[in-house]
Design a protein around this motif. Structure first.
Motif, PDB file in Angstrom:
ATOM      1  N   ILE A   5       0.847  -1.198   0.000  1.00  0.00           N
ATOM      2  CA  ILE A   5       0.000   0.000   0.000  1.00  0.00           C
ATOM      3  C   ILE A   5       0.879   1.244   0.000  1.00  0.00           C
ATOM      4  O   ILE A   5       1.604   1.508   0.962  1.00  0.00           O
ATOM      5  CB  ILE A   5      -0.930   0.008   1.227  1.00  0.00           C
ATOM      6  CG1 ILE A   5      -1.820  -1.241   1.216  1.00  0.00           C
ATOM      7  CG2 ILE A   5      -1.752   1.299   1.282  1.00  0.00           C
ATOM      8  CD1 ILE A   5      -2.671  -1.415   2.482  1.00  0.00           C
ATOM      9  N   THR A   6       0.825   2.017  -1.092  1.00  0.00           N
ATOM     10  CA  THR A   6       1.678   3.207  -1.222  1.00  0.00           C
ATOM     11  C   THR A   6       0.849   4.478  -1.395  1.00  0.00           C
ATOM     12  O   THR A   6       1.384   5.511  -1.754  1.00  0.00           O
ATOM     13  CB  THR A   6       2.626   3.057  -2.438  1.00  0.00           C
ATOM     14  OG1 THR A   6       1.842   3.182  -3.636  1.00  0.00           O
ATOM     15  CG2 THR A   6       3.355   1.732  -2.439  1.00  0.00           C
TER      16      THR A   6
ATOM     17  N   LEU B  27       2.800  -1.847   4.360  1.00  0.00           N
ATOM     18  CA  LEU B  27       2.139  -0.552   4.458  1.00  0.00           C
ATOM     19  C   LEU B  27       3.187   0.546   4.538  1.00  0.00           C
ATOM     20  O   LEU B  27       4.053   0.525   5.415  1.00  0.00           O
ATOM     21  CB  LEU B  27       1.265  -0.537   5.723  1.00  0.00           C
ATOM     22  CG  LEU B  27       0.439   0.699   6.015  1.00  0.00           C
ATOM     23  CD1 LEU B  27      -0.488   1.051   4.861  1.00  0.00           C
ATOM     24  CD2 LEU B  27      -0.365   0.475   7.301  1.00  0.00           C
ATOM     25  N   GLU B  28       3.108   1.502   3.623  1.00  0.00           N
ATOM     26  CA  GLU B  28       4.056   2.617   3.653  1.00  0.00           C
ATOM     27  C   GLU B  28       3.858   3.454   4.910  1.00  0.00           C
ATOM     28  O   GLU B  28       2.779   3.492   5.492  1.00  0.00           O
ATOM     29  CB  GLU B  28       3.878   3.502   2.415  1.00  0.00           C
ATOM     30  CG  GLU B  28       4.888   3.225   1.324  1.00  0.00           C
ATOM     31  CD  GLU B  28       6.318   3.218   1.846  1.00  0.00           C
ATOM     32  OE1 GLU B  28       6.697   4.083   2.656  1.00  0.00           O
ATOM     33  OE2 GLU B  28       7.069   2.296   1.458  1.00  0.00           O
ATOM     34  N   LYS B  29       4.941   4.133   5.289  1.00  0.00           N
ATOM     35  CA  LYS B  29       4.864   5.047   6.423  1.00  0.00           C
ATOM     36  C   LYS B  29       4.227   6.330   5.923  1.00  0.00           C
ATOM     37  O   LYS B  29       4.333   6.598   4.718  1.00  0.00           O
ATOM     38  CB  LYS B  29       6.230   5.324   7.013  1.00  0.00           C
ATOM     39  CG  LYS B  29       7.315   5.800   6.011  1.00  0.00           C
ATOM     40  CD  LYS B  29       7.361   7.281   5.758  1.00  0.00           C
ATOM     41  CE  LYS B  29       7.333   7.727   4.394  1.00  0.00           C
ATOM     42  NZ  LYS B  29       7.209   9.093   4.020  1.00  0.00           N
TER      43      LYS B  29
ATOM     44  N   THR C 167      -5.907   6.570   3.329  1.00  0.00           N
ATOM     45  CA  THR C 167      -6.371   5.308   2.733  1.00  0.00           C
ATOM     46  C   THR C 167      -5.824   4.088   3.461  1.00  0.00           C
ATOM     47  O   THR C 167      -6.220   2.955   3.156  1.00  0.00           O
ATOM     48  CB  THR C 167      -5.912   5.189   1.262  1.00  0.00           C
ATOM     49  OG1 THR C 167      -4.481   5.032   1.250  1.00  0.00           O
ATOM     50  CG2 THR C 167      -6.280   6.418   0.454  1.00  0.00           C
ATOM     51  N   HIS C 168      -4.871   4.300   4.386  1.00  0.00           N
ATOM     52  CA  HIS C 168      -4.150   3.145   4.946  1.00  0.00           C
ATOM     53  C   HIS C 168      -5.060   2.181   5.714  1.00  0.00           C
ATOM     54  O   HIS C 168      -4.973   0.964   5.534  1.00  0.00           O
ATOM     55  CB  HIS C 168      -2.982   3.621   5.819  1.00  0.00           C
ATOM     56  CG  HIS C 168      -1.846   4.174   5.025  1.00  0.00           C
ATOM     57  ND1 HIS C 168      -0.631   4.503   5.559  1.00  0.00           N
ATOM     58  CD2 HIS C 168      -1.738   4.462   3.688  1.00  0.00           C
ATOM     59  CE1 HIS C 168       0.181   4.963   4.605  1.00  0.00           C
ATOM     60  NE2 HIS C 168      -0.482   4.962   3.472  1.00  0.00           N
TER      61      HIS C 168
ATOM     62  N   GLY D  52       6.804   0.450   6.107  1.00  0.00           N
ATOM     63  CA  GLY D  52       7.821   0.836   5.125  1.00  0.00           C
ATOM     64  C   GLY D  52       8.998   1.592   5.706  1.00  0.00           C
ATOM     65  O   GLY D  52       9.381   2.637   5.170  1.00  0.00           O
ATOM     66  N   PHE D  53       9.597   1.072   6.770  1.00  0.00           N
ATOM     67  CA  PHE D  53      10.774   1.718   7.362  1.00  0.00           C
ATOM     68  C   PHE D  53      12.032   1.094   6.765  1.00  0.00           C
ATOM     69  O   PHE D  53      12.702   0.280   7.391  1.00  0.00           O
ATOM     70  CB  PHE D  53      10.744   1.568   8.883  1.00  0.00           C
ATOM     71  CG  PHE D  53       9.642   2.349   9.538  1.00  0.00           C
ATOM     72  CD1 PHE D  53       9.452   3.695   9.231  1.00  0.00           C
ATOM     73  CD2 PHE D  53       8.794   1.760  10.466  1.00  0.00           C
ATOM     74  CE1 PHE D  53       8.428   4.423   9.841  1.00  0.00           C
ATOM     75  CE2 PHE D  53       7.777   2.487  11.078  1.00  0.00           C
ATOM     76  CZ  PHE D  53       7.587   3.822  10.763  1.00  0.00           C
ATOM     77  N   MET D  54      12.365   1.536   5.541  1.00  0.00           N
ATOM     78  CA  MET D  54      13.467   0.887   4.805  1.00  0.00           C
ATOM     79  C   MET D  54      14.805   1.127   5.447  1.00  0.00           C
ATOM     80  O   MET D  54      15.750   0.397   5.191  1.00  0.00           O
ATOM     81  CB  MET D  54      13.472   1.341   3.338  1.00  0.00           C
ATOM     82  CG  MET D  54      14.092   2.686   3.094  1.00  0.00           C
ATOM     83  SD  MET D  54      13.020   4.040   3.769  1.00  0.00           S
ATOM     84  CE  MET D  54      14.001   5.469   3.394  1.00  0.00           C
TER      85      MET D  54
END
Lengths: 345, 345, 345, 345
Positions: free
Chosen positions: D73-74, D96-98, D79-80, D124-126
């Motif tokens: 989910i980006t 799930l993106e941050k 919308t998350h 999404g904590f890359m």
């Protein structure tokens, strides 16, 4: 455009593993369908690690049994001509590790036979695909530092090479095994062929390592005069112990450019003011040139898909071999050696 | 211990100004009491800037008129022997800029005459007093990187040298004028004399600068074999345009050491992500070696006060000249030249 | 212009030694003629090291016995007002170490009395004379990074401060003793006064060092809102152990600027690829700011010679004290504190 | 172990493209089988670039039509929750993106629903997968710098965020959109939760960009007190123009550690000694964290294959959101805000 390219990997050792990793994990348009190596335990291990389904003792056996488009040859230099010839005769494109061959005649024969069979030939000069080298070359080409006047390129590697790779007869020694990349890079970045070279070597660690190979050396410094009038220096140290070190400096009429660095990772620590800052160094060549290895494999696969001549081919491989031979003759005869002595006029 | 040392500065140009600044502002135990230079406007300017009270056209005149303990000779190389001789005969200690002389006979005569008169002689090798070089040499001496195997030393300078300094006859050219420091540093750091050298030169900017001096070159690469078996490389580029660049790398049996850097000041700016980071570079040699110049003058004055032999003297000066002569003969005759050809056996 | 300026140094400890070295060795236009310190062994040692001929227990005694133009006050903060007052009343110019005073009233009184007696007052903000800070400030002033939006300044020092310097009552603690320079530099580089500050502190090493001083802290982070709308951060860590660390980053509307670095010397070594590169760090403040200390003393002497107002004076000292007081009140009351609460409106 | 994992990518914009590239080129164990985005031209372009065969306007449509194991989910923060809920209810694992969500209630609901359905959730904590951050965290964990006392983390980005991402109501603004990574990293590296935070913001470029969103800011500085007693600083600047900048410094009881650097490529050029050295900077986040993005996707796919809980999940996402909310309330109310005010006690 062809779809996924099927590859037979020849050699399951360090280089074979490195290329297998690059293709399997990062080049989805290529697939290693066969692994050739007569040493079964190593072969099994590499095959398992990268999910390669078919294994063979020899390329002949693989050709008879399985369908593929190309081979990647990572075995010792004396095998390069016969393996390339066999592949070419069977219509397989060839990625050939450096050095191309042991002498110019073999280079010429590799070139002849691949040309005759319409086979694409790419040499393993991954620095031509390293993002830093690529950016540097483009900026030099664009004139940013003016006409190149002087280049210095070094490759120092941590580990003692295997016996065949330090014997002049079977490998042409360190100038070929370690410094082939420097031969290619200096010629590429200077935009000129070598005219003559002078070489000094030293042997500091041979005795401690019980090496009695004739003419063994672990340090080498080459002085190059290019056809353009420019100057060049190549240095090699192996084993150097302190890490894997590959850097270039180029001075042009307008300025200086440095490519590469010692620092392998931007994590700096200091816990003792009498010791100072500690920063990781590049430890190995797969680590230093990870993107170079990925991109050279992408390029090889893409050239096959689009029937395009690879960027680094027979011409580049032959010049690097010529440099090695001139450099070796120089230190053996203690005099500058002209490339025309090696290549004919 | 003698109190403040009185000095006669010979030469009011760039080097004379640089040493005058070091002594006047940073070496309170020394005092410049006289300035010798036949070019009156330059001499007046330098004398005024540093508060030097007496001015003379020649050293002879100064000796007759004023009391001093030592001379600092910054004039062109051909003047080094006669000025040193005159100073020695009058009991004045001598600080002599590099290169020591034009040939070995002159070096020997300088050594003989200063020894005969019991005069202290210090050569202008300020890198031996630069804190980074000093720390590096001490760490090598302490064995930190093991036995030195290979050294690379470069000096690239921004400006076109004056005509006398680029003519082999009057100066021995760039190898002497720019690279004397590299000759000395490589020998010092390797802890070994040169055995043989091979040199390549190039001329890229001569035509654009209307230079028709025979054998002019603006790029040089020297390959050295040391008596220890170690290898060395010296490079010179002048004019290089991009800044003043003096760096050394040494590889020992245990590791690598780098001395010096391009960055001249730790102020980094980025205002354009397509251009990148901008960092000041060392622009000139007085800026790069400011502490080396201060400490070499402190050392000279201190040696006189305590009647101690300076760290860099006739022996160091003579070896650097020998390297220059061997290096020059090498490129003229396109062959490796042994130091014993220059020095006798 | 006056000739050589005669100075009475007050305090023979670390700071007194540091300034004595700078003047004696590098500022020939100044001369230390007297040293004041009641602790005789330290005073004797410092006097001997720098050739200071007269020694006294107190400034009163020195004033009666010897002729001088100026004093340099390096004693603890509570002594700053009485010593400055005594000097001013006797017509002596004053170089005053940071922090200026313990509170705003004392700052105002120092300002009043030096102004009344026509005395020059310079504060010991040597970063205003450090070549990197000076170049950075000039480039910001010239608009190179645009309007400054955010500044981060840190000072981390290796050693545990003496008891008086970590007690809020006698020194205002680390924010004053260590971070006074950051208070001054951030205001200088941002070109704006502080509007409000918020501070957090931490005490990690107090227990291990048997420190039971109330409100002791060894880590501090200050968040600043400037009158310009810009933001600022100051950090202090003392003792940090790893070296002396003083760096600034500024982000302007057009870009970023970094001032200073951790690396203390360009000598890089690697002997172990698992450990990595080792580079010296700045170990102490005299080492990091050696030129700042020389130039601030040159400036002080030159201002006296030419009767010019010093660059860093009462105004700068008072703002730094105000920042310290606001920052201290903030962490004590756990709320943002406006400078107008400290200074009045 | 499951074989290749089938993924539905939600969002075809910059982040969706970035993750699609990572998976398609570098994560052979994953395959994007569907792309969801209502903006058809962008969706078509992304699908074509990465060879994604099925395209849908909404996740509902994809679920009905095609088989897959997981979603990425980006899309914008509001919308998350609904997208995660829909995926979870259909048994799809979620990357799930941050930032995780707009508020704690949404975070709790996301956690509840994924837990209830036994769904794996990765945030999404890359940076938790970046080789430098990973090495740094491991070395801190191993005690190399001792107990962490202070951390400073910055993220400065080049481009103006889209309107929804700079409006507190729709995104929580820069602290969430740019600095979510810093919230997570500081907590991770310090090994402690936040206790209270204080924030200052500034608006320097809003007017020039015609931004009249209430409470818009383009500079932020957060001061953190951790439960461990440690201190922290987060800075955000966006748009900063000069590049993409993400660096951390940590001071522990035993020493300092720096993670990351400005330099984006080791190619250094100097052609003008008055300008100095020029080095490329990181220009964008995909460039800076290319390996972080690859490894976080490998991790997600691998966690699904082996039914393992991802390293960065609901807990990490929720704490970062809590930091954002406390930081935002702090600057709105101009006071330090305790995390317990946000999270309850």
């Amino acid at each position: 455009m062809k779809s996924q390219i099927k590859i037979c990997m020849i050699g399951a050792g360090r280089v074979g593993k490195n290329h297998s990793r690059a293709i399997t994990r990062h080049v989805p348009s290529g697939k290693i369908v066969a692994l050739v190596d007569p040493v079964i335990p190593v072969r099994n291990e590499t095959a398992k690690e990268f999910g390669i389904e078919s294994e063979f003792d020899t390329l002949e056996q693989a050709i008879g049994k399985i369908d593929f488009d190309a081979v990647i040859i990572t075995t010792p230099t004396p095998t390069h001509l016969p393996l390339t010839a066999l592949a070419a005769e069977n219509g397989k494109h060839v990625f050939l590790e450096k050095p191309m061959a042991l002498n110019i005649d073999e280079c010429d024969e590799i070139n002849r036979i691949t040309t005759q069979h319409g086979i694409l030939l790419q040499l393993g000069f991954m620095r031509r695909f390293d993002p830093e080298f690529v950016a540097a070359a483009a900026r030099i080409e664009a004139g940013e530092i003016g006409q190149p006047m002087m280049v210095k390129s070094l490759t120092h590697g941590p580990g003692l090479p295997p016996p065949w790779a330090r014997d002049l007869k079977t490998s042409n020694g360190m100038l070929a095994e370690v410094n082939s990349h420097d031969w290619d890079s200096t010629r590429w970045l200077m935009g000129s062929n070598y005219e003559r070279v002078y070489t000094e070597v030293a042997n500091f660690k041979g005795a401690a390592n019980n090496i009695d190979t004739p003419n063994f050396y672990d340090n080498v410094l080459v002085n190059i005069k290019f056809e353009s009038g420019g100057l060049g220096m190549i240095s090699g140290v192996c084993p150097c112990g302190y890490g894997y070190d590959a850097r270039v400096e180029i001075i042009g009429e307008k300025g200086i450019m440095q490519i590469g660095e010692l620092q392998g990772q931007a994590v700096v620590v200091c816990t003792n003011r009498d010791q100072g800052l500690i920063t990781p160094i590049f430890r190995t060549w797969p680590e230093r040139f990870i993107w170079g290895y990925i991109y050279e494999m992408e390029h090889f696969v893409s050239c096959i898909q689009t029937d395009t001549k690879p960027k680094a081919g027979a011409e580049e491989g032959r010049w690097a071999v010529a440099g090695v031979l001139a450099g070796t003759r120089s230190f053996l005869e203690q005099r500058p050696v002209y490339l025309k002595e090696i290549l004919g006029s």
